[in-house]
Scaffold this motif. Structure first.
Motif, PDB file in Angstrom:
ATOM      1  N   ARG A 149      47.314   6.162 -46.240  1.00 26.81           N
ATOM      2  CA  ARG A 149      48.161   4.989 -46.502  1.00 26.81           C
ATOM      3  C   ARG A 149      49.512   5.405 -47.072  1.00 26.81           C
ATOM      4  N   GLN A 150      49.508   6.352 -48.002  1.00 29.61           N
ATOM      5  CA  GLN A 150      50.761   6.803 -48.605  1.00 29.61           C
ATOM      6  C   GLN A 150      51.646   7.503 -47.576  1.00 29.61           C
ATOM      7  N   LEU A 151      51.014   8.304 -46.690  1.00 26.22           N
ATOM      8  CA  LEU A 151      51.766   9.017 -45.662  1.00 26.22           C
ATOM      9  C   LEU A 151      52.396   8.040 -44.679  1.00 26.22           C
ATOM     10  N   LEU A 152      51.624   7.037 -44.236  1.00 18.96           N
ATOM     11  CA  LEU A 152      52.165   6.035 -43.313  1.00 18.96           C
ATOM     12  C   LEU A 152      53.264   5.217 -43.966  1.00 18.96           C
ATOM     13  N   SER A 153      53.116   4.907 -45.242  1.00 19.54           N
ATOM     14  CA  SER A 153      54.145   4.169 -45.965  1.00 19.54           C
ATOM     15  C   SER A 153      55.428   4.987 -46.051  1.00 19.54           C
TER      16      SER A 153
END
Length: 136
Positions: free
Chosen positions: A76-80
């Motif tokens: 999730r953090q990477l996609l954000s």
């Protein structure tokens, strides 16, 4: 004969005056419609006993392992971060500018409207469309 007619007419007029009735009273049972509040539990139990449906609330309480939770959080953090970088590359540090932008199968159209700034997002692969209005 005339006297008989007068007697009959007099009886027909006076008999309804002698008859009277009581008011019809409706007393509701359901407490939501003004009935006795002590009937609530009984009505709820009866409704639940007749209910054949099971509610699927969509929540999955299977939390998974700590490693799976960490992996999901990292994804999730990477996609954000990627979406934020794409946004900065496309629009810069300034506010949204009018135009049509294509990100893979997503077509983003930004245009002014009477309510503010309209952002229309179209997924060309599925045909789904989302309209976001940013007020002035």
């Amino acid at each position: 004969m005339k006297e008989l007619k007068y007697i009959i007419v007099t009886l027909l007029i006076s008999v309804p005056c002698l008859l009277y009735s009581q008011n019809i009273v409706y007393k509701p049972i359901n407490p939501f419609f003004g009935g006795e509040t002590f009937n609530y539990q009984q009505l709820l139990a009866s409704a639940n006993a007749q209910n054949d449906f099971e509610e699927d609330n969509g929540f999955d309480f299977d939390q998974g392992s700590d490693l799976e939770n960490f992996t999901d959080s990292l994804n999730r953090q990477l996609l954000s971060s990627l979406s934020q970088d794409l946004f900065q590359q496309e629009f810069g540090d300034t506010s949204l500018t009018e135009g049509t932008y294509v990100f893979g199968s997503l077509v983003v159209e930004i245009s002014p409207s009477t309510d503010g700034l309209s952002v229309n997002i179209l997924d060309t692969s599925t045909g789904e469309q989302t309209n976001i209005i940013i007020p002035n």
